[in-house]
Structure formats: structure tokens, C-alpha cells
Motif scaffolding. Structure first.
Motif, mmCIF file in Angstrom:
data_model
loop_
_atom_site.group_PDB
_atom_site.id
_atom_site.type_symbol
_atom_site.label_atom_id
_atom_site.label_comp_id
_atom_site.label_asym_id
_atom_site.label_seq_id
_atom_site.Cartn_x
_atom_site.Cartn_y
_atom_site.Cartn_z
ATOM 1 N N ALA A 98 0.830 -1.212 0.000
ATOM 2 C CA ALA A 98 0.000 0.000 0.000
ATOM 3 C C ALA A 98 0.862 1.259 0.000
ATOM 4 N N GLY A 99 1.919 1.237 -0.809
ATOM 5 C CA GLY A 99 2.778 2.393 -0.956
ATOM 6 C C GLY A 99 3.832 2.559 0.118
ATOM 7 N N THR A 100 3.898 1.634 1.079
ATOM 8 C CA THR A 100 4.812 1.789 2.202
ATOM 9 C C THR A 100 5.875 0.706 2.215
ATOM 10 N N VAL A 101 7.122 1.112 2.367
ATOM 11 C CA VAL A 101 8.227 0.201 2.667
ATOM 12 C C VAL A 101 8.567 0.431 4.129
ATOM 13 N N TYR A 102 8.333 -0.568 4.968
ATOM 14 C CA TYR A 102 8.487 -0.359 6.405
ATOM 15 C C TYR A 102 9.946 -0.401 6.858
ATOM 16 N N GLY A 103 10.655 -1.456 6.509
ATOM 17 C CA GLY A 103 12.042 -1.567 6.933
ATOM 18 C C GLY A 103 12.228 -1.708 8.425
ATOM 19 N N LEU A 104 11.250 -2.256 9.126
ATOM 20 C CA LEU A 104 11.295 -2.424 10.573
ATOM 21 C C LEU A 104 10.960 -3.862 10.940
ATOM 22 N N ALA A 105 11.331 -4.240 12.160
ATOM 23 C CA ALA A 105 11.128 -5.626 12.587
ATOM 24 C C ALA A 105 9.657 -5.981 12.773
ATOM 25 N N ALA A 106 8.884 -5.104 13.411
ATOM 26 C CA ALA A 106 7.500 -5.437 13.740
ATOM 27 C C ALA A 106 6.656 -5.760 12.508
ATOM 28 N N PRO A 107 6.688 -4.948 11.444
ATOM 29 C CA PRO A 107 5.922 -5.314 10.244
ATOM 30 C C PRO A 107 6.397 -6.625 9.623
ATOM 31 N N ALA A 108 7.711 -6.862 9.624
ATOM 32 C CA ALA A 108 8.238 -8.101 9.042
ATOM 33 C C ALA A 108 7.693 -9.322 9.767
ATOM 34 N N LEU A 109 7.677 -9.268 11.087
ATOM 35 C CA LEU A 109 7.178 -10.398 11.870
ATOM 36 C C LEU A 109 5.676 -10.571 11.674
ATOM 37 N N GLU A 110 4.948 -9.482 11.618
ATOM 38 C CA GLU A 110 3.501 -9.578 11.400
ATOM 39 C C GLU A 110 3.198 -10.173 10.029
ATOM 40 N N GLN A 111 3.934 -9.740 9.015
ATOM 41 C CA GLN A 111 3.736 -10.301 7.681
ATOM 42 C C GLN A 111 4.039 -11.796 7.667
ATOM 43 N N ALA A 112 5.106 -12.208 8.347
ATOM 44 C CA ALA A 112 5.461 -13.625 8.398
ATOM 45 C C ALA A 112 4.353 -14.450 9.042
ATOM 46 N N ASP A 113 3.760 -13.942 10.105
ATOM 47 C CA ASP A 113 2.698 -14.674 10.794
ATOM 48 C C ASP A 113 1.465 -14.814 9.912
#
Length: 411
Positions: free
Chosen positions: A280-295
Motif C-alpha cells: 500500500a505504498g509503504t516500505v516499512y524496513g522495521l522488525a514489527a511489520p516483518a514479523l507480522e507479515q510472516a505470521d
């Protein structure tokens, strides 16, 4: 090597390792392909390893069931196979890109030349365990070090080097430290903390080049022409999504690999998570979004084979909180979330204790908490973050909000 494993994850960082572990728990083991020699580790804690606070093995992640050391050089979408640097092939039915990000190498004079594509001796990026161990080996009491970049990574690196006894200069091009996360008042406290540790901080300062002798760095050249002698240079100028494989495979890429709410790329057989993605237009580059996406992706992949996963799982974005602990004899905690700079008409509640070096500020817009920043004691951060994440209306009298910002039992 030819593998019959059908769920393959490229990248053994936080996102890839988390996905592989969750898939194993859901009865759908995946093959994790990582190119680093080290066991998967928590990249967020590398500064603590550099500072000597943790040994490298302390930040290791749980070992995945299946891990292959290989560097993928090409994705053959038609054959659904990965080509590796050693000539081996890995077949897949579902492929997940968790390739992470690469450090930004600034366009400094003398950094890279047509004849030399490796960084000069003494110049280090700070992204991987090898970077960290190389720095730890080079630093010693009294070594002169220049950290280029005053964001989250640069502040962490400068603090870690100072803890090892280095004479540290931090050069930040912006007008204040951690300008993306902190407001001016909070940034001044971080500045004060670093200078109290002996770090020489320069803001609104641009480094123009590095000077070498015999292939080793000897000084950095500032934009005003001043040369600063140094033994080490740390590049902490940010990161960019690692999208080379995706781009060469013809996937839709903008700043990152484009994904939908099921983490699908433009090829329905290929998903992507973590720092390499753009949602949605966002590159997070942070741990929390990466872990949420993995789950979320673990639930979806597990459900596709009729397993125990949740087929309705969706990723809808992450409201992430940045938190940093500068540990040592003098500990400084900080946290920031949402919009820390108010708009016209916003209400701001701000508390400062100069003696204790603490600062708390929240921004309220139309009876909702939209952001906050805390430096020092973080007892209230849990309650404030929950109020922000819930996006629920705050009581109109304001007293409970004042209680949230002052009650140290709120976490």
C-alpha cells in the motif's frame, strides 16, 4: 543439489526465520535458503554485540528445521526453480522472498572507484553479523572512528563504539539526530546522552569523501574542505530494499516488491515479506511489520494445503513503534510512534524533567491519540501504544490521558 521441497523461502533474517518456524508449527515445513554463514540472528541486536553487551550466539534465532546455505542468483518462474551460485537448482511450488535490504552506500569521493569495487580497509557498513564482527575486531581503546549518519542505526553504532573506548565523531547531514522518529526536544536529549559518553556530534554536516593511503582509510573530507583524521568509518546512511532477484524475474517492483494483503507479488506463486516488500505504498524496513507479515503468510500457506492455517488471514498494514535502548553504565531508553509533529489544531501534552533527563509528549487529533515520543523512563509506553493502536476516542475531559502519560505502571 536438486530439492523436492515445495515451499521455499529466500532469506534467513528475522522475517524468513519467523515464517519457517511458524510453518513448521503449522505442519507445513519450508526450506529456508540463506547466504550468510552464521545461524539466523536478530539483526536488531547487532549494536549490542558490537558494544560487547552480548556474545553473537546470544542473538541467534531458533534454528529452522530445514536450512540451506546458498546464494540464489536467478529465479526461473517458468520452471519454478531457483538457480544458485554453485550451479545447484531448488524447485518450488510456493516461493517466498524475504531478501531484506542492503545498506545505502553514499556517493562519497574515494569510497568506490572503477578499479576498486570493495570498500577501503577501515570503512564498514553496519548491516550484517560479518559487518559487526569486522568492526568489533577493528575497534580498540583510543581508535578514531567517524560514523556517517545520525538516524537510528548511526546513533546505535556511535553508542556501541564509544562503549568500546573509541574516540567517536558522528556526522549527521540533517539538522538533528533521528529526525525521522524524534521531535526536536527528544532529539536534544539523545544528543546530550551521546556527548555525555564522549561522542562528538555534528549535525547539518555533510561528508564529501574519504581519503585513503595504501588502500586503508586515513581521513574523511567534510563539505567545507576540512579533513578529519580517522582509523574507522562506519556507514549508517540507511537501507534500501533488496529487490534485484525480483526485478530480474520480472515481478512488479517500485521501491520494494509490490504485494497485496495476502502478501502475493505479481506472480501468484511468489509471495514476499519483510524489508524487501512494499505494501500500500509503504516500505516499512522495521522488525514489527516483518514479523507480522510472516505470521499472516504462515497462516495462508498452511491453509492452502488444507492444513490448520487460517485462510482468512490478511495483512492490512502495521502501526509500528520504534524503540531503542542505549545500554551501558548510563542507560537511555526511547520510544516513538505515529505522528510526533503536530498539525495546526492538534492538542499536545508534554512533560519534561531536565534533571532526570526524561521527556514525554503525545499528540491528540480530534479526540484520538495520533503519536507520541518518550525519552528516559518508559513506564507509560505500553498504555500509550495500546491507545494509539486501538485508535479509539479518548475521554473528553483529558484527565485519563494525563494519567496515561504520567502513570509509570502503564506498561
Amino acid at each position: 543439489m536438486t530439492s523436492n521441497t515445495r515451499v521455499v523461502v529466500i532469506g534467513a533474517g528475522l522475517a524468513g526465520a519467523r515464517l519457517a518456524r511458524r510453518l513448521g508449527e503449522l505442519g507445513r515445513p519450508a526450506l529456508l535458503v540463506g547466504e550468510e554463514e552464521h545461524a539466523p540472528y536478530n539483526r536488531v541486536l547487532l549494536a549490542d554485540v558490537l558494544a560487547g553487551r552480548y556474545a553473537p550466539e546470544v542473538i541467534s534465532l531458533p534454528a529452522p528445521e530445514r536450512l540451506v546455505r546458498a546464494r540464489v542468483t536467478r529465479i526461473d518462474r517458468a520452471a519454478r526453480a531457483l538457480h544458485c551460485h554453485d550451479g545447484s537448482l531448488i524447485a518450488y511450488d510456493t516461493l517466498v522472498l524475504a531478501t531484506g535490504s542492503n545498506p545505502v552506500l553514499p556517493p562519497l569521493r574515494g569510497l568506490l572507484t572503477p578499479d576498486r569495487r570493495e570498500l577501503p580497509e577501515g570503512v564498514h557498513a553496519f548491516r550484517t553479523m560479518d559487518d559487526c564482527l569486522g568492526l568489533a575486531k577493528a575497534v580498540r581503546e583510543g581508535v578514531r572512528a567517524v560514523v556517517i549518519g545520525g538516524g537510528l542505526l548511526g546513533v546505535s553504532a556511535a553508542r556501541a563504539l564509544a562503549a568500546r573506548g573509541a574516540q567517536v565523531v558522528l556526522a549527521q547531514q540533517a539538522e538533528r539526530l533521528m529526525e525521522r522518529q524524534l521531535d526536536p526536544s527528544a532529539s536534544r536529549l539523545v544528543h546530550r546522552h551521546l556527548t555525555g559518553l564522549g561522542v562528538e556530534v555534528h549535525t547539518e554536516t555533510r561528508v564529501r569523501g574519504v581519503r585513503t593511503l595504501g588502500g586503508a582509510v586515513r581521513s574523511v573530507e567534510m563539505a567545507d574542505g576540512y579533513a578529519l583524521d580517522t582509523d574507522l568509518v562506519v556507514l549508517a546512511c540507511g537501507v534500501h530494499p533488496r529487490v534485484g532477484l525480483a526485478h530480474e524475474a520480472g515481478l512488479a517492483v517500485h521501491k520494494g516488491v509490490l504485494v497485496d494483503d495476502e502478501l502475493r507479488t505479481s506472480d501468484p506463486r511468489i509471495r514476499a515479506i519483510g524489508d524487501c516488500t512494499q505494501y500500500a505504498g509503504t516500505v516499512y524496513g522495521l522488525a514489527a511489520p516483518a514479523l507480522e507479515q510472516a505470521d499472516v503468510l504462515a497462516e495462508l500457506i498452511a491453509s492452502e494445503a488444507g492444513g490448520v492455517g487460517d485462510p482468512a488471514a490478511r495483512y492490512t498494514g502495521t502501526r509500528s513503534l520504534t524503540r531503542l535502548t542505549l545500554a551501558g553504565q548510563d542507560i537511555l531508553d526511547l520510544a516513538a510512534f505515529g505522528e510526533t509533529d503536530p498539525r495546526p489544531g492538534d492538542d499536545v501534552v508534554q512533560l519534561t524533567d531536565a534533571t532526570r533527563g526524561t521527556y514525554r509528549k503525545v499528540v491528540v487529533r480530534e479526540d484520538r491519540l495520533v503519536g507520541g515520543v518518550l525519552v528516559g523512563e518508559l513506564g507509560t509506553v505500553g498504555a500509550l501504544a495500546r491507545a494509539w493502536e486501538g485508535a479509539e476516542p479518548l475521554p473528553v475531559d483529558g484527565a485519563p490521558l494525563l494519567h496515561l502519560i504520567t502513570n509509570d505502571g502503564g506498561s
